[in-house]
Design an enzyme around this catalytic site. Structure first.
Site, PDB file in Angstrom:
ATOM      1  N   LYS A  23      19.331  41.963 -27.436  1.00 53.34           N
ATOM      2  CA  LYS A  23      19.060  40.963 -26.389  1.00 53.34           C
ATOM      3  C   LYS A  23      18.375  39.735 -26.984  1.00 53.34           C
ATOM      4  O   LYS A  23      18.727  38.600 -26.663  1.00 53.34           O
ATOM      5  CB  LYS A  23      18.156  41.597 -25.321  1.00 53.34           C
ATOM      6  N   ASN A  24      17.395  39.977 -27.857  1.00 54.49           N
ATOM      7  CA  ASN A  24      16.574  38.861 -28.325  1.00 54.49           C
ATOM      8  C   ASN A  24      17.230  38.041 -29.438  1.00 54.49           C
ATOM      9  O   ASN A  24      16.663  37.062 -29.889  1.00 54.49           O
ATOM     10  CB  ASN A  24      15.186  39.362 -28.729  1.00 54.49           C
ATOM     11  N   ARG A  97      12.835  33.079 -20.013  1.00 54.46           N
ATOM     12  CA  ARG A  97      12.114  32.075 -20.787  1.00 54.46           C
ATOM     13  C   ARG A  97      13.061  31.252 -21.649  1.00 54.46           C
ATOM     14  O   ARG A  97      12.637  30.364 -22.379  1.00 54.46           O
ATOM     15  CB  ARG A  97      11.081  32.771 -21.680  1.00 54.46           C
ATOM     16  N   CYS A 121       8.921  38.527 -18.623  1.00 56.16           N
ATOM     17  CA  CYS A 121       8.091  39.658 -18.209  1.00 56.16           C
ATOM     18  C   CYS A 121       6.628  39.249 -18.084  1.00 56.16           C
ATOM     19  O   CYS A 121       6.130  38.444 -18.860  1.00 56.16           O
ATOM     20  CB  CYS A 121       8.221  40.780 -19.233  1.00 56.16           C
ATOM     21  N   ASP A 311       7.236  45.409 -28.545  1.00 55.68           N
ATOM     22  CA  ASP A 311       8.167  45.992 -27.570  1.00 55.68           C
ATOM     23  C   ASP A 311       8.338  47.502 -27.734  1.00 55.68           C
ATOM     24  O   ASP A 311       8.845  48.163 -26.853  1.00 55.68           O
ATOM     25  CB  ASP A 311       9.521  45.293 -27.686  1.00 55.68           C
ATOM     26  N   VAL A 333      -0.223  41.375 -29.844  1.00 56.15           N
ATOM     27  CA  VAL A 333       0.738  40.281 -29.634  1.00 56.15           C
ATOM     28  C   VAL A 333       0.627  39.711 -28.212  1.00 56.15           C
ATOM     29  O   VAL A 333       0.568  38.499 -28.028  1.00 56.15           O
ATOM     30  CB  VAL A 333       2.178  40.748 -29.938  1.00 56.15           C
TER      31      VAL A 333
HETATM   32  N1  EPU Z   1       2.399  32.018 -27.437  1.00 56.37           N
HETATM   33  C1  EPU Z   1       1.571  30.980 -27.109  1.00 56.37           C
HETATM   34  N2  EPU Z   1       2.145  29.735 -26.916  1.00 56.37           N
HETATM   35  C2  EPU Z   1       3.487  29.520 -27.042  1.00 56.37           C
HETATM   36  C3  EPU Z   1       4.327  30.619 -27.401  1.00 56.37           C
HETATM   37  C4  EPU Z   1       3.748  31.860 -27.584  1.00 56.37           C
HETATM   38  O1  EPU Z   1       0.366  31.138 -26.989  1.00 56.37           O
HETATM   39  O2  EPU Z   1       3.946  28.398 -26.857  1.00 56.37           O
HETATM   40  C5  EPU Z   1       1.816  33.365 -27.622  1.00 56.37           C
HETATM   41  C6  EPU Z   1       2.303  34.343 -26.549  1.00 56.37           C
HETATM   42  O3  EPU Z   1       1.578  34.211 -25.362  1.00 56.37           O
HETATM   43  C7  EPU Z   1       2.114  35.673 -27.229  1.00 56.37           C
HETATM   44  C8  EPU Z   1       2.403  35.352 -28.700  1.00 56.37           C
HETATM   45  O4  EPU Z   1       2.285  33.935 -28.830  1.00 56.37           O
HETATM   46  O5  EPU Z   1       0.788  36.095 -27.102  1.00 56.37           O
HETATM   47  C9  EPU Z   1       3.766  35.770 -29.201  1.00 56.37           C
HETATM   48  O6  EPU Z   1       4.777  35.231 -28.377  1.00 56.37           O
HETATM   49  P1  EPU Z   1       6.233  34.891 -28.944  1.00 56.37           P
HETATM   50  O7  EPU Z   1       6.464  33.432 -28.805  1.00 56.37           O
HETATM   51  O8  EPU Z   1       6.356  35.500 -30.298  1.00 56.37           O
HETATM   52  O9  EPU Z   1       7.147  35.677 -27.938  1.00 56.37           O
HETATM   53  P2  EPU Z   1       8.446  35.183 -27.174  1.00 56.37           P
HETATM   54  O10 EPU Z   1       9.299  34.376 -28.068  1.00 56.37           O
HETATM   55  O11 EPU Z   1       8.080  34.613 -25.845  1.00 56.37           O
HETATM   56  C10 EPU Z   1       9.958  37.183 -27.899  1.00 56.37           C
HETATM   57  C11 EPU Z   1      10.741  38.225 -27.175  1.00 56.37           C
HETATM   58  C12 EPU Z   1       9.801  39.258 -26.597  1.00 56.37           C
HETATM   59  C13 EPU Z   1       9.002  39.867 -27.741  1.00 56.37           C
HETATM   60  C14 EPU Z   1       8.259  38.771 -28.511  1.00 56.37           C
HETATM   61  C15 EPU Z   1       7.524  39.285 -29.711  1.00 56.37           C
HETATM   62  C16 EPU Z   1      12.679  37.075 -26.383  1.00 56.37           C
HETATM   63  C17 EPU Z   1      13.452  36.535 -25.234  1.00 56.37           C
HETATM   64  N3  EPU Z   1      11.513  37.625 -26.114  1.00 56.37           N
HETATM   65  O12 EPU Z   1       9.142  36.562 -26.909  1.00 56.37           O
HETATM   66  O13 EPU Z   1      10.597  40.263 -26.028  1.00 56.37           O
HETATM   67  O14 EPU Z   1       8.073  40.788 -27.225  1.00 56.37           O
HETATM   68  O15 EPU Z   1       9.206  37.766 -28.951  1.00 56.37           O
HETATM   69  O16 EPU Z   1       8.410  39.929 -30.595  1.00 56.37           O
HETATM   70  O17 EPU Z   1      13.137  37.031 -27.526  1.00 56.37           O
HETATM   71  C18 EPU Z   1      11.254  41.849 -24.442  1.00 56.37           C
HETATM   72  O18 EPU Z   1      12.339  41.881 -25.030  1.00 56.37           O
HETATM   73  O19 EPU Z   1      10.931  42.656 -23.545  1.00 56.37           O
HETATM   74  C19 EPU Z   1      10.288  40.830 -24.818  1.00 56.37           C
HETATM   75  C20 EPU Z   1       9.213  40.537 -24.077  1.00 56.37           C
END
Ligand code: EPU
Length: 438
Positions: A23-24, A97, A121, A311, A333
């Site tokens: 998915k990601n 997102r 989520c 995850d 995280v």
């Molecule tokens: N963060 C910030 N500011 C930002 C972006 C992120 O403070 O602008 C913080 C977040 O709040 C969090 C940390 O940085 O505490 C990490 O967030 P990250 O940006 O790495 O996560 P994401 O890109 O929003 C993706 C996956 C998530 C997965 C995380 C970590 C997708 C669509 N989502 O999220 O997947 O947990 O990376 O590997 O790719 C899931 O599949 O259920 C899921 C939540």
């Protein structure tokens, strides 16, 4: 509409299932097609609702999407890309997102981008400050409007040096999707290097991008004037594979996950083995099973790759309720990814959550008063309960708990699980689970 499963637990899950594209990665590779000036072919695309959401979003922007008979192949044709209305984007993407990642491609192709309020989520605040800071560094101007954000790039997007405050997956993808067509060179430091990101880099390279990953958390990108199409088979979903592995362990079962790969799951496999789970890897997939006897309590700490991915934490915690002794969990995280443990406690698990950092290293959340550590004491038999799915991974974890528990549980809101687990009820059937749809 909310859907409910009645799960009659206590039966080990035994059998074979398949996992397809992650998915990601898939959602990001679909966004990358917006940068192309030719059709793109993406294979092993899973039938999950997140893919439907992203498809709807791309179609709103003029991308034509067709599927073929080839295993999960989508053909995405971005040649007639066009700006969509904010209200339409909002209606389509309320639960995702991904819209924030459209900014770079839309700025390159159309000179402006809109982003509505973002979903995803509820596992923490999940701000987009890193994304916006990065886009501003490339030269974007961000204007706040009541209905969302409007971005423009009056002088075009220009390569830059970025140092992320934290190796965020999304912000790293933002840099990649923006830098590949920006003028000149970009250097990204403190980048996330998850396997899904390396697979996105592979997609972009197929399109004509120049990207190198020379050493620890550094990515260099040389902007090009034009990107073409690609044919790509998505990396398999290691989160889904790990989730089914935990289901095998927690139910005392034996599950062969066809498509699971060792390399991207190495950290998970180490933890699975420390807990006492058994696995066997062959060319086609990985078999996970409970070898009998007691399971071991462990210290589990989530981190960015190559650490243990967040995850996997939730499904692993369910398995930890069946281990002997005290396990420690430290979520570093997302600040709010242990909320789901309250319902496990109602099912008989002994779990206590803490604001302190209980793992080996202090993290960003230790000083900030978040309940982000836990102690799990086991083994505790789980009993049936009525549970509401809180988020994607928490929801699947509740399903595992219900499958492991004696008696009949009601799991409400299972449509959230379809966001990231392809045909999971068919897979439950294949593994001999006893359940019915309410
Ligand atoms: N963060 C910030 N500011 C930002 C972006 C992120 O403070 O602008 C913080 C977040 O709040 C969090 C940390 O940085 O505490 C990490 O967030 P990250 O940006 O790495 O996560 P994401 O890109 O929003 C993706 C996956 C998530 C997965 C995380 C970590 C997708 C669509 N989502 O999220 O997947 O947990 O990376 O590997 O790719 C899931 O599949 O259920 C899921 C939540």
């Amino acid at each position: 509409m909310s859907a409910t499963l009645i799960v009659h637990g206590g039966t080990p899950l035994v059998g074979d299932i398949d996992v397809r594209g992650a998915k990601n990665l898939v959602s990001k590779a679909m966004v990358a097609t917006m940068l192309a000036e030719e059709p793109c072919r993406l294979r092993a695309v899973p039938e999950i609702s997140d893919v439907q959401i992203v498809s709807g979003l791309l179609e709103l922007h003029g991308v034509r999407i067709d599927s073929t008979d080839e295993d999960g192949e989508l053909i995405l044709d971005p040649t007639n890309i066009a700006q969509a209305q904010m209200a339409d984007i909002d209606a389509h993407a309320g639960s995702s997102r991904v819209p924030v990642l459209l900014c770079g491609p839309l700025l390159h192709r159309l000179g402006e981008a809109f982003i509505p309020d973002l979903g995803g989520c509820r596992i923490g605040e999940r701000p987009i400050n890193y994304h916006l800071d990065v886009l501003r560094q490339f030269g974007a101007v961000v204007e706040k409007r009541p209905e969302g954000l409007r971005l423009t790039a009056p002088h075009g997007l220009v390569g830059t040096k970025v140092v992320l405050p934290y190796p965020s997956v999304g912000a790293t993808e933002q840099v990649l999707l923006t830098a590949v067509r920006a003028q000149g060179k970009t250097e990204l430091r403190n980048a996330a290097t998850e396997p899904e990101i390396l697979d996105l880099i592979a997609v972009l390279q197929k399109m004509g991008a120049i990207i190198s990953v020379p050493n620890d958390r550094v990515i260099r990108i040389e902007g090009v004037d034009r990107l073409g199409g690609f044919t790509h088979r998505a990396i398999p979903d290691r989160i889904e594979a790990g989730s089914w592995a935990c289901a095998a362990l927690a139910t005392g079962g034996d599950v062969y996950v066809r498509g699971a790969q060792q390399q991207p799951m190495m950290t998970f496999l180490n933890v699975f083995r420390q807990v006492g789970g058994a696995f066997d890897i062959d060319d086609e997939g990985i078999r996970f099973w409970h070898p009998g006897g007691e399971l071991n309590s462990i210290v589990l700490e989530t981190d960015v790759h190559p650490g243990l991915m967040t995850d996997w934490q939730q499904p692993l915690v369910v398995a930890l309720t069946q281990t002997t002794g005290l396990s420690i969990v430290h979520e570093t995280v997302y600040e709010n990814r242990l909320g789901f443990t309250a319902a496990l406690a109602d099912m008989g698990a002994r779990i206590q959550v803490y604001r302190e950092c209980l793992g080996g290293l202090p993290c960003r959340f230790g000083e900030a008063n978040f309940l982000h550590s836990a102690v799990v004491s086991g083994p505790t038999p789980l009993r049936a309960a009525e549970i509401d799915v809180p988020d994607l991974r928490g929801g699947f974890s509740y399903l595992i708990a219900a499958l492991a528990a004696e008696g009949s549980s009601k799991v409400r809101g299972i449509e959230l699980i379809y966001r990231g687990y392809e045909r999971f009820s068919d897979k439950l059937d294949a593994l001999g689970a006893d359940y019915s749809v309410a």
